[in-house]
Design a protein around this motif. Structure first.
Motif, mmCIF file in Angstrom:
data_model
loop_
_atom_site.group_PDB
_atom_site.id
_atom_site.type_symbol
_atom_site.label_atom_id
_atom_site.label_comp_id
_atom_site.label_asym_id
_atom_site.label_seq_id
_atom_site.Cartn_x
_atom_site.Cartn_y
_atom_site.Cartn_z
ATOM 1 N N GLU A 298 21.718 -40.801 -26.712
ATOM 2 C CA GLU A 298 22.529 -39.814 -25.997
ATOM 3 C C GLU A 298 23.282 -40.468 -24.853
ATOM 4 O O GLU A 298 24.453 -40.148 -24.599
ATOM 5 C CB GLU A 298 21.650 -38.681 -25.469
ATOM 6 N N LEU A 299 22.628 -41.377 -24.144
ATOM 7 C CA LEU A 299 23.302 -42.083 -23.061
ATOM 8 C C LEU A 299 24.506 -42.858 -23.585
ATOM 9 O O LEU A 299 25.580 -42.839 -22.972
ATOM 10 C CB LEU A 299 22.318 -43.025 -22.376
ATOM 11 N N MET A 300 24.361 -43.515 -24.737
ATOM 12 C CA MET A 300 25.464 -44.266 -25.326
ATOM 13 C C MET A 300 26.616 -43.333 -25.684
ATOM 14 O O MET A 300 27.789 -43.626 -25.407
ATOM 15 C CB MET A 300 24.963 -44.986 -26.586
ATOM 16 N N THR A 301 26.298 -42.198 -26.274
ATOM 17 C CA THR A 301 27.331 -41.220 -26.648
ATOM 18 C C THR A 301 28.053 -40.698 -25.417
ATOM 19 O O THR A 301 29.290 -40.594 -25.398
ATOM 20 C CB THR A 301 26.706 -40.048 -27.423
ATOM 21 N N ARG A 302 27.284 -40.365 -24.382
ATOM 22 C CA ARG A 302 27.879 -39.836 -23.158
ATOM 23 C C ARG A 302 28.740 -40.890 -22.468
ATOM 24 O O ARG A 302 29.794 -40.574 -21.895
ATOM 25 C CB ARG A 302 26.771 -39.359 -22.216
ATOM 26 N N LEU A 303 28.308 -42.135 -22.513
ATOM 27 C CA LEU A 303 29.058 -43.222 -21.896
ATOM 28 C C LEU A 303 30.403 -43.413 -22.590
ATOM 29 O O LEU A 303 31.451 -43.540 -21.938
ATOM 30 C CB LEU A 303 28.237 -44.508 -21.945
ATOM 31 N N GLN A 304 30.396 -43.421 -23.923
ATOM 32 C CA GLN A 304 31.647 -43.563 -24.669
ATOM 33 C C GLN A 304 32.582 -42.383 -24.416
ATOM 34 O O GLN A 304 33.796 -42.550 -24.272
ATOM 35 C CB GLN A 304 31.341 -43.678 -26.164
ATOM 36 N N ASP A 305 32.001 -41.192 -24.339
ATOM 37 C CA ASP A 305 32.802 -39.994 -24.073
ATOM 38 C C ASP A 305 33.449 -40.066 -22.696
ATOM 39 O O ASP A 305 34.628 -39.714 -22.530
ATOM 40 C CB ASP A 305 31.909 -38.754 -24.189
ATOM 41 N N LEU A 306 32.701 -40.528 -21.691
ATOM 42 C CA LEU A 306 33.256 -40.660 -20.342
ATOM 43 C C LEU A 306 34.444 -41.615 -20.319
ATOM 44 O O LEU A 306 35.478 -41.325 -19.704
ATOM 45 C CB LEU A 306 32.187 -41.171 -19.378
ATOM 46 N N VAL A 307 34.298 -42.752 -20.991
ATOM 47 C CA VAL A 307 35.380 -43.739 -21.008
ATOM 48 C C VAL A 307 36.625 -43.159 -21.677
ATOM 49 O O VAL A 307 37.750 -43.292 -21.169
ATOM 50 C CB VAL A 307 34.926 -45.028 -21.731
ATOM 51 N N GLN A 308 36.440 -42.474 -22.810
ATOM 52 C CA GLN A 308 37.579 -41.903 -23.524
ATOM 53 C C GLN A 308 38.281 -40.839 -22.692
ATOM 54 O O GLN A 308 39.514 -40.824 -22.587
ATOM 55 C CB GLN A 308 37.105 -41.314 -24.856
ATOM 56 N N ARG A 309 37.498 -39.949 -22.074
ATOM 57 C CA ARG A 309 38.121 -38.880 -21.290
ATOM 58 C C ARG A 309 38.730 -39.395 -19.993
ATOM 59 O O ARG A 309 39.715 -38.853 -19.501
ATOM 60 C CB ARG A 309 37.109 -37.779 -21.004
ATOM 61 N N ALA A 310 38.157 -40.453 -19.432
ATOM 62 C CA ALA A 310 38.740 -41.046 -18.230
ATOM 63 C C ALA A 310 40.124 -41.618 -18.524
ATOM 64 O O ALA A 310 41.035 -41.531 -17.692
ATOM 65 C CB ALA A 310 37.827 -42.139 -17.691
ATOM 66 N N ARG A 311 40.307 -42.154 -19.730
ATOM 67 C CA ARG A 311 41.569 -42.827 -20.057
ATOM 68 C C ARG A 311 42.625 -41.895 -20.630
ATOM 69 O O ARG A 311 43.817 -42.175 -20.510
ATOM 70 C CB ARG A 311 41.293 -43.980 -21.018
ATOM 71 N N ARG A 312 42.203 -40.776 -21.226
ATOM 72 C CA ARG A 312 43.205 -39.868 -21.789
ATOM 73 C C ARG A 312 43.358 -38.602 -20.954
ATOM 74 O O ARG A 312 44.284 -37.823 -21.172
ATOM 75 C CB ARG A 312 42.845 -39.503 -23.227
ATOM 76 N N GLY A 313 42.459 -38.373 -20.004
ATOM 77 C CA GLY A 313 42.467 -37.140 -19.218
ATOM 78 C C GLY A 313 41.416 -36.186 -19.744
ATOM 79 O O GLY A 313 41.111 -36.180 -20.937
ATOM 80 N N GLY A 314 40.845 -35.387 -18.865
ATOM 81 C CA GLY A 314 39.835 -34.424 -19.285
ATOM 82 C C GLY A 314 38.510 -34.574 -18.574
ATOM 83 O O GLY A 314 37.528 -33.946 -18.950
ATOM 84 N N LEU A 315 38.440 -35.419 -17.522
ATOM 85 C CA LEU A 315 37.219 -35.510 -16.744
ATOM 86 C C LEU A 315 37.010 -34.218 -15.963
ATOM 87 O O LEU A 315 37.963 -33.560 -15.562
ATOM 88 C CB LEU A 315 37.282 -36.690 -15.773
ATOM 89 N N ARG A 316 35.739 -33.878 -15.721
ATOM 90 C CA ARG A 316 35.408 -32.687 -14.959
ATOM 91 C C ARG A 316 35.206 -33.029 -13.493
ATOM 92 O O ARG A 316 34.804 -34.139 -13.153
ATOM 93 C CB ARG A 316 34.147 -32.033 -15.512
ATOM 94 N N ALA A 317 35.464 -32.035 -12.638
ATOM 95 C CA ALA A 317 35.300 -32.244 -11.201
ATOM 96 C C ALA A 317 33.879 -32.660 -10.871
ATOM 97 O O ALA A 317 33.655 -33.529 -10.016
ATOM 98 C CB ALA A 317 35.680 -30.965 -10.454
ATOM 99 N N SER A 318 32.891 -32.072 -11.533
ATOM 100 C CA SER A 318 31.490 -32.393 -11.250
ATOM 101 C C SER A 318 31.157 -33.834 -11.613
ATOM 102 O O SER A 318 30.222 -34.417 -11.073
ATOM 103 C CB SER A 318 30.560 -31.442 -12.009
ATOM 104 N N GLU A 319 31.916 -34.433 -12.534
ATOM 105 C CA GLU A 319 31.677 -35.829 -12.918
ATOM 106 C C GLU A 319 32.317 -36.796 -11.935
ATOM 107 O O GLU A 319 31.924 -37.955 -11.857
ATOM 108 C CB GLU A 319 32.233 -36.084 -14.322
ATOM 109 N N ILE A 320 33.310 -36.318 -11.183
ATOM 110 C CA ILE A 320 34.014 -37.195 -10.249
ATOM 111 C C ILE A 320 33.308 -37.262 -8.905
ATOM 112 O O ILE A 320 33.155 -38.320 -8.312
ATOM 113 C CB ILE A 320 35.465 -36.708 -10.051
#
Length: 405
Positions: A298-320
Motif C-alpha cells: 500500500e505504501l508503494m501504491t500511495r507513493l506512486q500515486d503521490l508522484v503522479q498527482r504532484a506532476r499532473r495536478g490533483g494534490l489535496r490540501a491535507s497532503e501539502i
C-alpha cells in the motif's frame, strides 16, 4: 454553522487564488470531500472540507486571490442557502428590456404566385428524443480518441448535430483546465522556495549527521519478493527507505513534529513528506499520511500515486500542509550524499543518496555490497546529535530486517 476558509498550504504561503468551485449552494458535502481548487506557487491544489453539512453560500468568485484564513464559503444545516452564486449579473429591469421591433410584413405582388411560408428552423440539439446523438462517424471516432462523451456536448451543426469544430472547442477547453491544474509558474515557485529556505536557514539551528548503510539484506529480500510478482505489484527500494524512516520516527518522536512560536509540538501521527521534483524545475513535498501504519504494498501504491498527482495536478490540501518530517532522495541523480534544508515548521529532513556497490568490512573481511548514504538535518532547538545518531542507527536496524517492515 461555520466558515470554510482558505487553508494554509505551507509556512511560506500567504495567499492563493480560488480557481474553481466543485460545489454550489445547496449541495450536501461530507467531511474530506474536495469542494474547490486553489492555485498557489506550487500549482493547483484540491481543497477538502473538514466537516459535513450543506453549502449555504459561496463568498468568493473564481479567479480571486485571497489571503490565508479568508472565509470562502459557509457550511451549515441548509436552512440559510443563498442560491445565487457570487458575481452574478442582476437581471435587467422591465424598463431596461427593449422588445425588438416586429419585422414589416412583405406586401405580396398581385402578379406573383402564392409562395408557401417557410418552415421555422428547428432549435439546435445534439440528441434526439430517443437519446441518439447526432454525429458523423468521423466525429464519433475522434470523440473516442479524446475520451469525450458526445452526450455532454452542444452541437453547432445542422439540426444540432455535433461537428468536428465542437470537439476541437471541447478539447481546447479541457487542455486549458488540465494545464492550469497541473502547471505552475516556475519563477513564482522559485521565489516561494527561496523565501522558505531562507527563513529555515535564518531561524532553524541545523545540525547534520550522515552514515553509510549496508543494503545486502534489503536487496536480497527485495529480489525474492519481486521475483514472482508482476511489474505493477513490485516494490522499489524507496518504499523500504520510507517505511524504515517512518518506523524510526515512531521510535524517536522528537524528530516528528512542528516548532512554532509556542515551541515544539509532537505530531499525532507520522505524515512523511516526500520531496518530488516537478518537470520544469519546481519542487513540492506532499505527505504520505500515516506512513508508519501502511503495509509495504500500500505504501508503494500511495507513493506512486503521490508522484503522479504532484506532476499532473490533483494534490489535496491535507497532503501539502500536514508533513511532520520530510524525506529527500536524489539517488536517481547519481549523488552519494544529500544534505537537506529543513522545511519549517518541521524539525527534521532525512536524505538518501544513490545505492551503489561498495567495499564494506563484513566480519573482518572485505565484501562488495550495495550501500547507501543516509543523512539527517535536525533542529538543535529540539534535540542534539546524540538522539540524531540513535535515529540513523534505527533506520539501519530496520533495513537489516526488511521482512519485518
Amino acid at each position: 454553522m461555520s466558515d470554510f476558509v482558505m487553508p494554509s498550504l505551507g509556512a511560506d504561503m500567504e495567499a492563493a487564488t480560488l480557481v474553481e468551485w466543485l460545489v454550489k449552494p445547496g449541495d450536501r458535502v461530507e467531511k474530506g470531500q474536495i469542494i474547490a481548487v486553489v492555485e498557489t506557487a506550487k500549482g493547483a491544489i484540491d481543497v477538502e472540507v473538514f466537516e459535513s453539512g450543506v453549502v449555504e453560500e459561496c463568498y468568493v468568485e473564481p479567479d480571486t486571490k485571497v489571503p490565508v484564513g479568508t472565509p470562502l464559503a459557509r457550511i451549515g444545516s441548509g436552512e440559510g442557502v443563498i442560491a445565487e452564486p457570487p458575481g452574478d449579473v442582476p437581471a435587467p429591469t422591465a424598463a431596461e428590456v427593449v422588445p425588438p421591433e416586429p419585422a414589416a410584413e412583405p406586401i405580396p405582388s398581385p402578379a406573383a404566385p402564392h409562395q408557401p411560408e417557410p418552415a421555422s428552423e428547428p432549435e439546435p440539439r445534439s440528441a434526439t428524443e430517443d437519446g441518439h446523438v447526432a454525429a458523423s462517424p468521423a466525429v464519433r471516432r475522434r470523440a473516442r480518441e479524446l475520451g469525450v462523451e458526445l452526450g455532454n456536448i452542444s452541437g453547432s451543426g445542422p439540426g444540432g448535430a455535433i461537428v468536428l469544430r465542437d470537439l476541437e472547442r471541447e478539447e481546447a477547453g479541457g487542455a486549458r483546465t488540465e494545464s492550469r491544474r497541473g502547471g505552475f509558474d516556475r519563477d513564482e515557485m522559485r521565489r516561494a522556495i527561496a523565501a522558505s529556505m531562507s527563513r529555515a536557514k535564518r531561524e532553524i539551528p541545523h545540525y547534520y549527521l550522515a552514515t553509510t548503510l549496508d543494503l545486502h539484506a534489503a536487496e536480497r529480500w527485495l529480489e525474492e519478493y519481486n521475483r514472482e510478482r508482476p511489474p505493477e505489484a513490485r516494490l522499489l527500494m524507496a518504499a523500504l527507505f520510507m517505511k524504515a524512516t517512518a518506523r524510526a520516527l515512531s521510535r524517536y518522536p522528537d524528530l516528528n513534529g512542528h516548532y512554532d512560536e509556542r515551541g515544539f509540538h509532537l505530531a499525532e501521527r507520522i505524515d512523511l513528506g516526500m520531496a518530488i521534483h516537478l518537470r520544469g524545475g519546481g519542487l513540492i513535498a506532499p505527505a504520505l499520511q500515516g506512513a508508519e501504519a501502511l503495509a509495504l504494498p500500500e505504501l508503494m501504491t500511495r507513493l506512486q500515486d503521490l508522484v503522479q498527482r504532484a506532476r499532473r495536478g490533483g494534490l489535496r490540501a491535507s497532503e501539502i500542509g500536514s508533513a511532520s518530517a520530510t524525506v529527500t532522495a536524489l539517488g536517481e541523480r547519481g549523488v552519494d550524499t544529500v544534505y537537506g534544508v529543513i522545511h519549517p515548521p518541521q524539525v527534521a529532513m532525512i536524505g538518501f543518496g544513490s545505492v551503489r556497490r561498495r567495499p564494506l568490512a563484513v566480519d573482518d573481511m572485505l565484501a562488495i555490497r550495495p550501500a547507501v548514504d543516509v543523512s539527517l538535518a535536525a533542529d538543535h532547538r529540539v534535540c542534539d546529535g546524540h538522539l540524531g545518531a540513535l535515529f540513523l542507527n534505527e533506520i539501519d536496524a530496520q533495513l537489516q530486517h526488511p521482512e519485518a517492515l
